[in-house]
Write an enzyme that holds these catalytic residues in place. Structure first.
Site: not given
Length: 134
Positions: A46-50, A52, A57, A59, A90
């Site tokens: 998973n790679v998040e970002n400010a 959101y 995800c 997968e 998810c």
């Protein structure tokens, strides 16, 4: 289903993939590995970002990488988090995985390497797929 050797490799690679996750906001690291029908292992995290909603995800990362590398047929997918319990994909990931096969085995690993196996069909009953567009 996968052989013991394939499951062991899925476990090792999915944990390595999780360790590469970029999750500074949720601290919820996820790794995923796809095993293609011809024996390739493709990882994702998973790679998040400010912002959101702009994150992705693990997968879906693995699936996008696989398709971009020419793979569209899969033998299995594995997922792992840092939790001691298994964690399933998810909802949006279940739908994304569904595009490539409702009977795909999903190996859900715990942080310590135990796993639960279910098919995508079990995780997403009465799913919507390509055949519904015809």
């Amino acid at each position: 289903m996968c052989s013991i050797e394939e499951i062991d490799k899925l476990r090792d690679l999915v944990i390595q993939a999780r360790d590469k996750a970029y999750a500074p906001y949720s601290n919820f690291r996820v790794g995923a590995v796809l095993l293609t029908e011809n024996g390739h292992y493709i990882t994702g995290c998973n790679v998040e970002n400010a912002s959101y909603g702009a994150g992705i995800c693990a997968e879906r990362t693995a699936l996008v990488k696989a398709v971009s590398e020419g793979h569209k047929k899969f033998k299995a997918i594995a997922v792992v988090t840092d939790k001691e319990e298994v964690c399933s994909p998810c909802g949006i990931c279940r739908q994304f995985i569904r595009e490539f096969g409702p009977k795909l085995p999903v190996y859900m690993f715990t942080a310590t390497g135990k796993y639960k196996l279910m098919t995508l069909e079990e995780l997403l009953p009465l799913s919507f797929g390509p055949e519904d567009l015809q």
